[in-house]
Scaffold this active site. Structure first.
Site, PDB file in Angstrom:
ATOM      1  N   GLU A  69       8.560   6.965 -16.524  1.00  0.00           N
ATOM      2  CA  GLU A  69       9.969   6.937 -16.128  1.00  0.00           C
ATOM      3  C   GLU A  69      10.107   6.820 -14.609  1.00  0.00           C
ATOM      4  OE1 GLU A  69       9.495   8.447 -20.082  1.00  0.00           O
ATOM      5  OE2 GLU A  69       8.642   9.189 -18.191  1.00  0.00           O
ATOM      6  N   ASP A 122       0.833  -1.194   0.000  1.00  0.00           N
ATOM      7  CA  ASP A 122       0.000   0.000   0.000  1.00  0.00           C
ATOM      8  C   ASP A 122       0.873   1.252   0.000  1.00  0.00           C
ATOM      9  OD1 ASP A 122      -2.702   1.217   0.386  1.00  0.00           O
ATOM     10  OD2 ASP A 122      -1.816   1.906   2.269  1.00  0.00           O
TER      11      ASP A 122
END
Length: 521
Positions: A277, A210
């Site tokens: 990226e 999470d």
């Protein structure tokens, strides 16, 4: 408990696996209290095996006061009594493994519950104590320290700081009941490693992490910059000092070192970042095994958006060891039936989207109820439980609409979800045709579509090659065999050459608008 699952032929089983997300509160109730639990999950495992999933991801079932329905963890190495106990978890694990289903669970490292022993000790210990050093406590600004240490907002609304009686403030990127840990403290990382080993030693096959981009904060905790047009910068990108900071990669490298000692296990991160990226940095060989790319989940139902979602997601992992990871819905976002227009239109598009998702190379996650075509439910104000509703001053309704319990059988609420008379979130009238029982023997149902798609998917391999397609359509081939055509042109289009394996709609007169087809080339 030791896992009984036979050793897989390859340790990277997860690379093309279909995971089934179990939002435990809403999946199946094994008792009569209206809340889903581990016993309910165990009873339904044979149906998940028949569906054809490879693995489970179970949302948090740890001890918690439930301020955020389990994402406020009071003890990361036990089971919340409302969901069962460790013995019941072990039974779920053993029976899932016996059915050939692997089990992954949630890991919530960024924060704890404010009722965890550590935080209770931190409040009692006072300023400058070793106990407080595990969390992000700071003195306030302004006269008497009456203002928060910086201007950071909580992701759930309101400020990200709460003041304690002795005048200091603590950081919580989410609800005040979820204080953030300080991962520069060695005890914090050591505790996370202990949690990993606790569950791995019991036999779990991996973790969904999470807020995997959140464990490191910018040095000095600088203010968030404002934008003159949009207001507060809040896209969770590299310029946001709350999230996606370089130090988070040290945490993931530590996690990976633990995972590497347990061959055949894996991690998948919830990573919200500003670019492909940035995502790729989390997928380096010594960090996460995989990460959700949410481009498909957030894409509009247009040719341009869907194609860009596929292209960008594949590009994001092209230079990494990780596979792509495809998601259409989850417990935090509107279900795609609703997102695509709701009603018959949304269902038609959702059927086509399922064939798109499950034909793509890499991992796929199916949120419980996706296989039934579940929509969101417009709940009355008094039924809302999400902290987003209260933290936003009742301006944002939160995520309850996509968390309605799964309908299993019968013609009236609670549709076989519980033996009791009510459910933790109310289930609507009119769902008789949506239940798993009603769809079970209907070859045209959403459930039948998912079952057949998952069966056929096991025979698909190879990379993706884009193919020429009619205007307004998207077409690609997997390896040298499966051809997929998705029609968003506004009218029917001719089918390509090949034998029809599966279609989201009747293709007798060609492929209709808002439909997809799989063909054997």
């Amino acid at each position: 408990m030791t896992s009984t699952l036979p050793a897989p032929a390859a340790t990277d089983w997860w690379r093309d696996a279909v995971f089934y997300q179990v939002y435990i509160r809403s999946f199946a109730d094994g008792g009569d209290d209206g809340v889903g639990d581990l016993a309910g999950l165990r009873a339904r495992l044979p149906e998940l095996a028949r569906l054809g999933v490879d693995a489970l991801w179970i949302n948090p079932f740890f001890p918690s006061p439930m301020a955020d329905h389990g994402y406020d963890v009071a003890d990361p190495r036990d089971v919340e009594p409302v969901f069962g106990d460790l013995a019941e978890f072990d039974r779920v694990l053993a029976e899932a493994h016996a059915l050939g289903i692997r089990v992954t669970i949630d890991l919530v490292p960024n924060h704890t519950s404010d009722q965890r022993d550590w935080f209770v000790e931190a409040l009692a210990a006072g300023r400058g104590s070793p106990e407080r050093a595990r969390y992000v406590f700071r003195d306030g600004r302004g006269p008497g320290g009456d203002e928060p240490p910086n201007n950071w907002p909580s992701i759930f609304g309101g400020p990200a700081w709460t003041r304690v009686p002795d005048g200091q403030w603590y950081l919580h990127l989410f609800a005040p009941e979820q204080p953030d840990l300080d991962f520069t403290h060695p005890e914090v990382l050591a505790d996370l490693e202990e949690t990993l080993r606790f569950w791995l030693d019991r036999g779990v096959d991996g973790f969904r992490i999470d807020v995997a981009h959140g464990m490191a904060k910018a040095p000095g905790l600088p203010d968030v910059a404002f934008d003159s047009e949009t207001g507060l910068f809040d896209d969770h990108g590299p310029d946001d000092p709350r999230l996606d900071q370089d130090g988070v990669h040290d945490v993931h490298r530590a996690v990976r070192r633990v995972m590497d000692a347990y061959p055949g296990t894996m991690t998948v991160g919830e990573v919200w970042v500003s670019s492909e990226e940035r995502l790729a940095r989390y997928l380096r060989p010594d960090e996460l095994h995989s990460a959700f790319n949410f481009r498909l989940l957030t894409a509009d139902w247009t040719l341009e958006d869907l194609r860009a979602a596929v292209v960008d997601s594949l590009d994001a992992v092209a230079a990494t060891p990780a596979p792509a990871c495809w998601v259409l819905s989850n417990h935090d976002r509107p279900r795609h039936v609703t997102r695509y227009g709701g009603g018959g239109l949304g269902t038609r598009r959702a059927r086509a989207a399922a064939l798109l998702q499950l034909a793509l190379p890499g991992m796929a996650f199916v949120y419980n109820g996706d296989e039934l075509g579940m929509p969101d439910v417009d709940l009355p104000d008094e039924a809302l439980t999400d902290p987003v509703w209260t933290r936003s001053g009742h301006t944002e309704r939160g995520r309850d609409a996509c968390r309605i319990p799964v309908p299993w059988s019968g013609t009236e609420p609670p549709y076989g979800f519980t033996a009791g008379g009510s459910t933790w979130l109310p289930m609507p009238e009119g769902w008789a045709d949506l239940t798993a029982q009603a769809q079970d023997r209907d070859p045209g149902s959403v459930l039948s579509l998912y079952r057949e798609a998952l069966r056929l998917r096991r025979e698909v391999s190879g990379g993706l090659t884009w193919l020429p397609a009619p205007e307004g359509c998207l077409a690609f081939r997997r390896g040298s065999g499966l051809v997929v055509l998705l029609n968003l042109s506004g009218g029917p289009v001719p089918l390509p050459e090949g034998r029809v394996l599966l279609a989201s709609a009747d293709v007798a007169g060609g492929l209709p608008h808002d439909a997809a087809v799989w063909l054997q080339a």
